[in-house]
Design an enzyme around this catalytic site. Sequence first.
Site, short mmCIF file in Angstrom:
data_model
loop_
_atom_site.label_atom_id
_atom_site.label_comp_id
_atom_site.label_asym_id
_atom_site.label_seq_id
_atom_site.Cartn_x
_atom_site.Cartn_y
_atom_site.Cartn_z
N GLU A 52 171.73 -83.80 -2.23
CA GLU A 52 172.12 -84.32 -3.54
C GLU A 52 172.77 -85.68 -3.32
O GLU A 52 173.85 -85.77 -2.73
CB GLU A 52 173.09 -83.32 -4.19
CG GLU A 52 173.44 -83.62 -5.61
CD GLU A 52 172.20 -83.81 -6.49
OE1 GLU A 52 171.30 -82.96 -6.45
OE2 GLU A 52 172.14 -84.84 -7.19
N CYS A 83 164.11 -88.20 0.68
CA CYS A 83 164.50 -87.71 -0.64
C CYS A 83 165.85 -88.27 -1.08
O CYS A 83 165.93 -89.46 -1.37
CB CYS A 83 164.44 -86.18 -0.67
SG CYS A 83 164.20 -85.56 -2.34
N ARG A 140 162.51 -81.97 -6.46
CA ARG A 140 163.28 -82.86 -7.36
C ARG A 140 163.31 -84.28 -6.79
O ARG A 140 164.35 -84.91 -6.64
CB ARG A 140 164.71 -82.33 -7.56
CG ARG A 140 164.76 -81.04 -8.39
CD ARG A 140 166.18 -80.66 -8.75
NE ARG A 140 167.02 -80.56 -7.58
CZ ARG A 140 168.12 -81.28 -7.36
NH1 ARG A 140 168.53 -82.15 -8.25
NH2 ARG A 140 168.82 -81.10 -6.27
N HIS A 176 159.81 -84.24 2.01
CA HIS A 176 160.61 -83.60 3.06
C HIS A 176 159.76 -83.24 4.29
O HIS A 176 159.36 -82.08 4.43
CB HIS A 176 161.22 -82.30 2.51
CG HIS A 176 162.33 -82.51 1.54
ND1 HIS A 176 163.65 -82.60 1.92
CD2 HIS A 176 162.31 -82.66 0.21
CE1 HIS A 176 164.39 -82.79 0.86
NE2 HIS A 176 163.61 -82.84 -0.20
N GLU A 178 160.69 -82.59 7.12
CA GLU A 178 161.43 -81.63 7.95
C GLU A 178 161.18 -80.18 7.51
O GLU A 178 161.64 -79.25 8.16
CB GLU A 178 162.93 -81.95 7.94
CG GLU A 178 163.69 -81.62 6.66
CD GLU A 178 163.42 -82.61 5.52
OE1 GLU A 178 162.52 -83.47 5.65
OE2 GLU A 178 164.09 -82.49 4.48
#
Length: 212
Positions: A52, A83, A140, A176, A178
């Site tokens: 976040e 991200c 997101r 992502h 990962e």
Amino acid sequence: MRPVVIGVLAVQGDFAEHAAMLRRADPDVVVREVRTPADLKDLDGLIVPGGESTTIGKLLVAYGLEHPIRHAAEAGMPVWGTCAGMILLAREIVGGEPDGRIGLMDLTVQRNAFGRQVDSFEVDLSFVGLDRPIHAVFIRAPLVQRLGPAAEPLAVLDDGRVVAARQGNLLATAFHPELTPDTRLHAWFVQLCRNRSSDPAVVTLTARAAGD
Ligand code: GLN
């Protein structure tokens, strides 16, 4: 030869997954979780994970990491943001600006560009310099709304929207890597860090416009 030391910002988000991927991509890499300015000493590169961006940005300020990371990146240390990490690397952010950020890539990034959690998706994506597509997981995710002249696209969606970019030693991916078993992007980042620690001129992956 001293080992390559790569930091993973470990204040919030999926830093453990990045650390595990770095180790899988190259068992010789020393991975260091970064939580304080002292953890940045002698790093050859840094990953800013997903999570976040508002929270990570607050903690960058609270732990005194914002300026030291920016200075190290300006001095040429490779930094890869995924991200939320991409959001923190961008110079301009649409959809809520975190208190603290690195802000060095000439990008305008739109947060939550694909909607809410339910609008997360996965897609196979061509990536500049990789022979086969990578499986990209978007959660997101942000999107590059504007790519400045200093930055180059590394991956685009079918509709042309940019989801990965590079500006010299700085890399940003909206997705992502990962969270899949594919270690190629981590291996590439390790190579960038290793080359920079020996000879900054030898960076193997040329960033061309996607589709060239
Ligand atoms: N939506 C988050 C943000 O704006 C980023 C999500 C992620 O890192 N997976 O910070």
